[in-house]
Design a protein around this motif. Structure first.
Motif, PDB file in Angstrom:
ATOM      1  N   MET A 238      -1.910   5.793   5.202  1.00  0.00           N
ATOM      2  CA  MET A 238      -1.816   4.472   4.578  1.00  0.00           C
ATOM      3  C   MET A 238      -3.042   3.639   4.921  1.00  0.00           C
ATOM      4  SD  MET A 238      -0.072   2.778   2.498  1.00  0.00           S
ATOM      5  CE  MET A 238      -0.165   1.105   1.888  1.00  0.00           C
TER       6      MET A 238
ATOM      7  N   SER B 248       0.929   6.788   8.911  1.00  0.00           N
ATOM      8  CA  SER B 248       0.206   5.547   9.229  1.00  0.00           C
ATOM      9  C   SER B 248      -1.277   5.708   8.925  1.00  0.00           C
ATOM     10  CB  SER B 248       0.375   5.181  10.700  1.00  0.00           C
ATOM     11  OG  SER B 248       1.704   4.839  10.952  1.00  0.00           O
TER      12      SER B 248
ATOM     13  N   PRO C  99      -1.461  -0.789  10.322  1.00  0.00           N
ATOM     14  CA  PRO C  99      -1.438   0.600  10.800  1.00  0.00           C
ATOM     15  C   PRO C  99      -1.072   0.731  12.275  1.00  0.00           C
ATOM     16  CG  PRO C  99      -3.438   0.165   9.560  1.00  0.00           C
ATOM     17  CD  PRO C  99      -2.771  -1.156   9.769  1.00  0.00           C
TER      18      PRO C  99
ATOM     19  N   PHE D 166       4.886   3.381   9.830  1.00  0.00           N
ATOM     20  CA  PHE D 166       4.856   3.209   8.379  1.00  0.00           C
ATOM     21  C   PHE D 166       6.254   3.257   7.772  1.00  0.00           C
ATOM     22  CE2 PHE D 166       4.426   5.205   4.103  1.00  0.00           C
ATOM     23  CZ  PHE D 166       3.729   4.180   3.488  1.00  0.00           C
TER      24      PHE D 166
ATOM     25  N   TYR E 254       0.501  -3.893   5.154  1.00  0.00           N
ATOM     26  CA  TYR E 254       0.837  -2.878   6.151  1.00  0.00           C
ATOM     27  C   TYR E 254      -0.152  -2.943   7.316  1.00  0.00           C
ATOM     28  CZ  TYR E 254       1.456   1.398   8.616  1.00  0.00           C
ATOM     29  OH  TYR E 254       1.657   2.288   9.638  1.00  0.00           O
TER      30      TYR E 254
END
Lengths: 224, 215
Positions: free
Chosen positions: A56, A53, A112, A116, A110
């Protein structure tokens, strides 16, 4: 009291109670993660989820190294998902690439705050499903590649790669075919003009162009 | 091309992206937009003539509320489903509101029937009504499709259909404020047809628009 050595069991208990970890992709991930047991020994699942996470989130902020590392780490997971749906390994690998291109395009979606793995797994499932349906070969792949063209201004990665591939394939053509292609398709001259420029007859130009395109199609489109 | 090379290419020249607002925030944005559009329609057409008397009428209030609920739940479901990791069952969120909406309209029909007798069932053709919902609903659908364009590669059809439903419900809501219809049957039939048309248009054309918008 000295802490006992950390075992898989010891960690998975409290971790499974973590809020938000009970995501809806259990079907996907459990099977896949069983397949990755060798890797998960080194690092427990919740810790890895949290790290993914973060990576990303950094990737969303433009950290290319975090993104590169994250995608490489996710590859086994993506391959496992795609291979479960597609028996042909080449097809499965194409689905993995479709997944990477899709996730690249929708990386802004996405959050966070959420895990993920379900996010990336859902994308992989969808691309594998598309491949399985045979839709992907023609339409979706085309769309994904086409749509991926705008990702990043100087980073038009797919386009550059496509261009490089195409250039290499063109380079391998016989000289006459290359000339014909250059004049009739790239410079878009009429057959008469192209004939005047190259000294080839119009018939020969037509045939050479046709053959060149057939060859390129075979090399770029159909080759596994 | 090898997959590892693709990763190298994707991460090279990676650009920062703005994280998408949460579905709730997107819904807020969407509602503001629709309120603006309906406001503009009101400025052009004016409030319905019997507005004050109509406000007193309980049935229409329920009708209005259920239409609003359809608009909100369908919109929220569209924003949820547009994200890759959300459960497909979000698509069912507007179902109770849609049922409620149909029930309020059906109830209105029965009331009319009791009050007016068979006369209530006479169906006029209300093209302006149809035109209003479609004329307002289609551009609004385009707007919500734009807001959910990131769903183009994921599940474009349900997202666009839900977006169309939300837009049509908002348009129907706007119409209720502008236009008076004397019989509930007409409301049911014309609103129903118009909402179906807009939703179907959303489902059919929405995915293509999404692709365009996302490129």
């Amino acid at each position: 009291m000295p802490t006992p050595p950390v075992t898989g069991q010891a960690l998975s208990g409290p971790a499974s109670g973590r809020a938000g970890a009970a995501e809806d992709d259990r079907v996907t991930s459990d099977l896949v993660w069983d397949g990755l047991a060798g890797m998960s020994e080194a690092e427990e699942r919740p810790a890895r989820d949290a790290r993914w996470s973060q990576m990303m989130a950094r990737a969303q902020a433009g950290d290319a190294r975090a993104y590169d590392a994250l995608l490489r780490e996710c590859l086994p997971l993506l391959r496992a998902i795609c291979r479960r749906r597609l028996s042909d390994p080449a097809e499965a690998e194409d689905a993995v690439q479709d997944t990477l291109l899709t996730l690249h395009r929708v990386r802004a979606t996405y959050d966070p705050a959420r895990p993920f793995r379900p996010w990336i797994a859902a994308i992989a499932e969808r691309r594998a499903l598309d491949r399985g349906r045979g839709v992907a070969r023609g339409l979706s792949r085309h769309t994904v590649l086409e749509a991926a063209e705008h990702v990043g201004a100087e980073g038009d990665a797919e386009r550059r790669l496509d261009a490089a591939e195409l250039r290499a394939a063109v380079g391998e053509l016989p000289a006459s075919q290359r000339t014909a292609l250059q004049l009739t398709k790239i410079e878009a001259l009429s057959l008469a003009e192209a004939s005047a420029r190259s000294g080839m007859s119009m018939g020969a130009l037509k045939v050479a162009t046709h053959r060149a395109i057939q060859t390129l199609r075979r090399k770029i489109g159909k080759e596994p | 091309m090898r997959t590892e090379e693709l990763i190298t290419q994707l991460s090279r020249g990676l650009k920062p992206v703005h994280r998408l607002p949460s579905p709730l925030a997107m819904l807020g944005l969407w509602c503001l937009f629709c309120a603006g559009v309906i406001g503009a329609a009101l400025l052009v057409s004016g409030l319905r003539a019997d507005f004050a008397a109509w406000l007193m009428d309980g049935f229409d209030l329920y009708h209005l509320m259920s239409a609003a609920l359809v608009a909100l739940t369908a919109g929220y479901a569209a924003f949820q489903l547009a994200l890759p990791d959300r459960d497909q069952r979000w698509a069912l969120l507007p179902v109770p509101a849609v049922v409620g909406w149909l029930v309020t309209m059906g109830w209105g029909c029965l009331e009319d029937l009791a009050r007016l007798g068979p006369e209530a069932l006479q169906l006029g053709i209300s093209l302006p009504c149809l035109g209003f919902i479609i004329g307002l609903g289609v551009p609004m659908t385009v707007a919500i499709v734009f807001l959910t364009r990131h769903a183009a590669l994921l599940r474009p059809v349900p997202v666009a259909a839900l977006g169309g439903l939300s837009a049509a419900a908002f348009a129907s809501l706007g119409l209720t404020l502008v236009h008076e219809l004397n019989a509930a049957v007409m409301v049911l039939v014309w609103h129903g047809i118009a909402v179906l048309v807009v939703t179907a248009l959303g489902a059919l054309a929405g995915p293509l628009l999404m692709q365009r918008a996302a490129v």
